[in-house]
Design a protein around this motif. Sequence first.
Motif, PDB file in Angstrom:
ATOM      1  N   LEU A  56       0.860  -1.224   0.125  1.00  0.00           N
ATOM      2  CA  LEU A  56      -0.145  -0.118  -0.068  1.00  0.00           C
ATOM      3  C   LEU A  56       0.915   1.280  -0.101  1.00  0.00           C
ATOM      4  O   LEU A  56       0.514   2.297  -0.516  1.00  0.00           O
ATOM      5  CB  LEU A  56      -0.916   0.050   1.168  1.00  0.00           C
ATOM      6  CG  LEU A  56      -1.973  -1.005   1.092  1.00  0.00           C
ATOM      7  CD1 LEU A  56      -2.777  -0.914   2.497  1.00  0.00           C
ATOM      8  CD2 LEU A  56      -2.908  -0.870   0.112  1.00  0.00           C
ATOM      9  N   VAL A  57       1.837   1.247   0.720  1.00  0.00           N
ATOM     10  CA  VAL A  57       2.870   2.582   0.532  1.00  0.00           C
ATOM     11  C   VAL A  57       3.247   2.683  -0.631  1.00  0.00           C
ATOM     12  O   VAL A  57       3.536   3.756  -1.087  1.00  0.00           O
ATOM     13  CB  VAL A  57       4.156   2.283   1.842  1.00  0.00           C
ATOM     14  CG1 VAL A  57       5.125   3.367   1.711  1.00  0.00           C
ATOM     15  CG2 VAL A  57       3.615   1.878   3.108  1.00  0.00           C
ATOM     16  N   THR A  58       3.955   1.397  -1.319  1.00  0.00           N
ATOM     17  CA  THR A  58       4.381   1.764  -2.903  1.00  0.00           C
ATOM     18  C   THR A  58       3.404   2.417  -3.599  1.00  0.00           C
ATOM     19  O   THR A  58       3.422   3.312  -4.423  1.00  0.00           O
ATOM     20  CB  THR A  58       4.590   0.482  -3.435  1.00  0.00           C
ATOM     21  OG1 THR A  58       5.784  -0.042  -2.511  1.00  0.00           O
ATOM     22  CG2 THR A  58       5.172   0.492  -4.823  1.00  0.00           C
ATOM     23  N   ILE A  59       1.879   2.120  -3.449  1.00  0.00           N
ATOM     24  CA  ILE A  59       0.809   2.614  -4.261  1.00  0.00           C
ATOM     25  C   ILE A  59       0.669   4.138  -4.076  1.00  0.00           C
ATOM     26  O   ILE A  59       0.362   4.711  -5.089  1.00  0.00           O
ATOM     27  CB  ILE A  59      -0.557   1.856  -4.083  1.00  0.00           C
ATOM     28  CG1 ILE A  59      -0.137   0.308  -4.555  1.00  0.00           C
ATOM     29  CG2 ILE A  59      -1.501   2.123  -4.736  1.00  0.00           C
ATOM     30  CD1 ILE A  59      -1.466  -0.541  -4.215  1.00  0.00           C
ATOM     31  N   GLY A  60       1.144   4.207  -2.519  1.00  0.00           N
ATOM     32  CA  GLY A  60       0.654   5.744  -2.190  1.00  0.00           C
ATOM     33  C   GLY A  60       1.742   6.671  -2.808  1.00  0.00           C
ATOM     34  O   GLY A  60       1.502   7.714  -3.374  1.00  0.00           O
ATOM     35  N   GLN A  61       2.818   6.060  -3.153  1.00  0.00           N
ATOM     36  CA  GLN A  61       3.854   6.570  -3.925  1.00  0.00           C
ATOM     37  C   GLN A  61       3.786   7.060  -5.250  1.00  0.00           C
ATOM     38  O   GLN A  61       3.950   8.068  -5.847  1.00  0.00           O
ATOM     39  CB  GLN A  61       5.305   6.010  -3.562  1.00  0.00           C
ATOM     40  CG  GLN A  61       5.833   6.225  -2.045  1.00  0.00           C
ATOM     41  CD  GLN A  61       6.049   7.589  -1.777  1.00  0.00           C
ATOM     42  OE1 GLN A  61       6.738   8.337  -2.271  1.00  0.00           O
ATOM     43  NE2 GLN A  61       5.586   7.739  -0.226  1.00  0.00           N
ATOM     44  N   ILE A  62       3.314   5.931  -5.750  1.00  0.00           N
ATOM     45  CA  ILE A  62       2.736   5.989  -7.090  1.00  0.00           C
ATOM     46  C   ILE A  62       1.795   7.380  -7.374  1.00  0.00           C
ATOM     47  O   ILE A  62       1.825   8.160  -8.378  1.00  0.00           O
ATOM     48  CB  ILE A  62       2.064   4.999  -7.648  1.00  0.00           C
ATOM     49  CG1 ILE A  62       3.050   3.613  -7.757  1.00  0.00           C
ATOM     50  CG2 ILE A  62       1.796   4.974  -9.003  1.00  0.00           C
ATOM     51  CD1 ILE A  62       2.702   2.427  -8.164  1.00  0.00           C
ATOM     52  N   PHE A  63       0.701   7.459  -6.484  1.00  0.00           N
ATOM     53  CA  PHE A  63      -0.097   8.388  -6.633  1.00  0.00           C
ATOM     54  C   PHE A  63       0.442   9.713  -5.863  1.00  0.00           C
ATOM     55  O   PHE A  63      -0.672  10.383  -4.941  1.00  0.00           O
ATOM     56  CB  PHE A  63      -1.532   8.067  -6.078  1.00  0.00           C
ATOM     57  CG  PHE A  63      -2.220   7.132  -7.032  1.00  0.00           C
ATOM     58  CD1 PHE A  63      -3.070   7.575  -7.960  1.00  0.00           C
ATOM     59  CD2 PHE A  63      -1.893   5.613  -6.854  1.00  0.00           C
ATOM     60  CE1 PHE A  63      -3.767   6.808  -9.288  1.00  0.00           C
ATOM     61  CE2 PHE A  63      -2.363   4.720  -7.870  1.00  0.00           C
ATOM     62  CZ  PHE A  63      -3.135   5.209  -8.934  1.00  0.00           C
ATOM     63  N   GLY A  64       1.402  10.268  -6.116  1.00  0.00           N
ATOM     64  CA  GLY A  64       1.724  11.696  -5.371  1.00  0.00           C
ATOM     65  C   GLY A  64       2.214  11.500  -4.041  1.00  0.00           C
ATOM     66  O   GLY A  64       2.142  12.659  -3.442  1.00  0.00           O
ATOM     67  N   GLY A  65       2.499  10.405  -3.552  1.00  0.00           N
ATOM     68  CA  GLY A  65       3.061  10.415  -2.077  1.00  0.00           C
ATOM     69  C   GLY A  65       1.997  10.525  -1.063  1.00  0.00           C
ATOM     70  O   GLY A  65       1.871  10.999  -0.137  1.00  0.00           O
ATOM     71  N   ARG A  66       0.552   9.778  -1.442  1.00  0.00           N
ATOM     72  CA  ARG A  66      -0.332   9.713  -0.651  1.00  0.00           C
ATOM     73  C   ARG A  66      -0.041   8.853   0.622  1.00  0.00           C
ATOM     74  O   ARG A  66       0.382   7.560   0.308  1.00  0.00           O
ATOM     75  CB  ARG A  66      -1.559   9.384  -1.421  1.00  0.00           C
ATOM     76  CG  ARG A  66      -2.219  10.561  -2.155  1.00  0.00           C
ATOM     77  CD  ARG A  66      -3.510  10.214  -3.110  1.00  0.00           C
ATOM     78  NE  ARG A  66      -4.213  11.304  -3.463  1.00  0.00           N
ATOM     79  CZ  ARG A  66      -3.719  11.969  -4.424  1.00  0.00           C
ATOM     80  NH1 ARG A  66      -2.630  11.628  -5.129  1.00  0.00           N
ATOM     81  NH2 ARG A  66      -4.688  12.808  -5.012  1.00  0.00           N
ATOM     82  N   ASP A  67      -0.877   9.069   1.628  1.00  0.00           N
ATOM     83  CA  ASP A  67      -0.588   7.995   2.797  1.00  0.00           C
ATOM     84  C   ASP A  67      -1.361   6.707   2.624  1.00  0.00           C
ATOM     85  O   ASP A  67      -2.344   6.708   1.782  1.00  0.00           O
ATOM     86  CB  ASP A  67      -1.407   8.958   3.889  1.00  0.00           C
ATOM     87  CG  ASP A  67      -1.078   7.809   5.226  1.00  0.00           C
ATOM     88  OD1 ASP A  67      -2.060   7.283   5.904  1.00  0.00           O
ATOM     89  OD2 ASP A  67      -0.011   8.181   5.793  1.00  0.00           O
ATOM     90  N   HIS A  68      -0.883   5.530   3.214  1.00  0.00           N
ATOM     91  CA  HIS A  68      -1.646   4.397   2.759  1.00  0.00           C
ATOM     92  C   HIS A  68      -2.969   4.175   3.203  1.00  0.00           C
ATOM     93  O   HIS A  68      -3.752   3.477   2.647  1.00  0.00           O
ATOM     94  CB  HIS A  68      -0.644   3.331   3.648  1.00  0.00           C
ATOM     95  CG  HIS A  68      -0.857   3.001   4.864  1.00  0.00           C
ATOM     96  ND1 HIS A  68      -0.211   3.927   6.006  1.00  0.00           N
ATOM     97  CD2 HIS A  68      -1.550   2.218   5.544  1.00  0.00           C
ATOM     98  CE1 HIS A  68      -0.609   3.617   7.063  1.00  0.00           C
ATOM     99  NE2 HIS A  68      -1.458   2.585   7.075  1.00  0.00           N
ATOM    100  N   THR A  69      -3.438   5.057   4.284  1.00  0.00           N
ATOM    101  CA  THR A  69      -4.928   4.869   4.693  1.00  0.00           C
ATOM    102  C   THR A  69      -5.740   5.833   3.869  1.00  0.00           C
ATOM    103  O   THR A  69      -6.875   5.067   3.517  1.00  0.00           O
ATOM    104  CB  THR A  69      -5.016   5.924   5.918  1.00  0.00           C
ATOM    105  OG1 THR A  69      -4.447   6.967   5.807  1.00  0.00           O
ATOM    106  CG2 THR A  69      -4.139   5.110   7.268  1.00  0.00           C
ATOM    107  N   THR A  70      -5.249   6.669   2.832  1.00  0.00           N
ATOM    108  CA  THR A  70      -6.166   7.120   1.667  1.00  0.00           C
ATOM    109  C   THR A  70      -6.015   5.864   0.623  1.00  0.00           C
ATOM    110  O   THR A  70      -7.371   5.865   0.021  1.00  0.00           O
ATOM    111  CB  THR A  70      -5.209   8.330   1.141  1.00  0.00           C
ATOM    112  OG1 THR A  70      -4.908   9.089   2.155  1.00  0.00           O
ATOM    113  CG2 THR A  70      -6.003   9.027  -0.049  1.00  0.00           C
TER     114      THR A  70
END
Length: 463
Positions: A416-430
Amino acid sequence: MIDIRKIWQETQANLSGELPAVAYMLWIDSLTPLCVKDNVLILLAPSLNTKITVNKNYKDLIRTALSKTKSTFVDVDIIIDEEKPFFTKEIDSFHDNQIIINSEPRKKQTQFIARYTFDNFVVGESNKLAFHAAQQVAQKPGSAEGYLNFNPLFLYGGVGLGKTHLLHAIGNYITEHLPSMSVLYVPAEKLTTEYFEALSNSGSSDKKAFTFQVFREKYREIDVLMVDDVQFLKNKIGLQEMFFHIFNDLYQNGKQIILTSDRPPKEIGTLEDRLRSRFEGGLLADIGTPNIEMRIAIIRKKMILEKIAVNDDVVYYLAEQFDTNIRELEGALSKVILYSTLINKPYPDVETAKEALKNSAQHRSGTLDSNDIINAVSSYFHISKVDLISKKKTKDIAEARMIAIYLITELLSLPLVTIGQIFGGRDHTTIIHSRDKIAAEVKNNSDVQRKIKDIKELLKPGM
């Protein structure tokens, strides 16, 4: 009184000739004039990464372009949302000025996508009947022309070939030129959802409940009804009965009906014969697969609209590689442009295009990555990749972003952290919130189900 929006537009115009088109779109077009402080123009960046990149690579160019305007600003500064509290007084002052500066009446809000117009629809042998019929209907809704009956207008063809574009083009034309007319665009899935809501409220004593009477009145009191993807009415006998009466009410009162489907009426299974007869009673217009000349024209039109450029060899290469789906073709062009920007090659050649699209070739043979999914979602919703991963929160962008996140979590094994980074550094909770929201809608919302299905089709045969 200073109009900083106008000054920024002049600055952007000066910059547009100094930068490659994609660099301009990624870094300059994403900046918004916020206020003025100590004679310094303050620009808002959508992300910290944008702020850092602009300050490092483009700030001097912006200063130079700004100096060419009629403003007296001595400098420019880039900030992000977290810094806005430091400029509260200046922002409030700017907004007060804008009330005076922008005192012209606002344009009427519509349900139609502004960029879908007749002017930017590429016409060829495969769609010219549909295009001209759509124009005729937009100009004279509900009327017949000589021996031709355009009511209903039934457009059919495969995914990504332009049916929805034409619906929105009709809607935009009528909204602008015939503003007194009421127009309603509704996907068949939403029609279905409303029908079952009305069914569940049958006999309700709540005066505000969405009942059959409310349902029918909503659809019979309009001048132009557009129903997208009517093939989803199959197997819904009660809804077909209701829609038959709505259709008759509108038709008999000279109202225009426009329908789209992925197949002609005779091929829609379990469709009542009387409804099929109504659908076939006007003009049936097929939208076929574009030939190579038309695909080349589509690429060139998109290049003009998006202010981007590739050489002719790349145009021909893309037109040959993507021959069945316009959305996929446009997505491939965007991918090539973005990739060439990332490797600092402003004018990509065929080898660069092949490198940019190699993941697409890989997923055709069984390999899929997050970039493929993001490109497919961007192409499907006609939203740029930059907007998809940005912090913009408009309804259409937010929905597309959540669907992209959901598909990545479903189809790929990424943290989830990696996906958050893909989307502009979003938090994993988002990321979790987006994933779970779409997962819930997939179970209950047929419109979302269709969108997910269509996007997966774009990703095949790697699925």
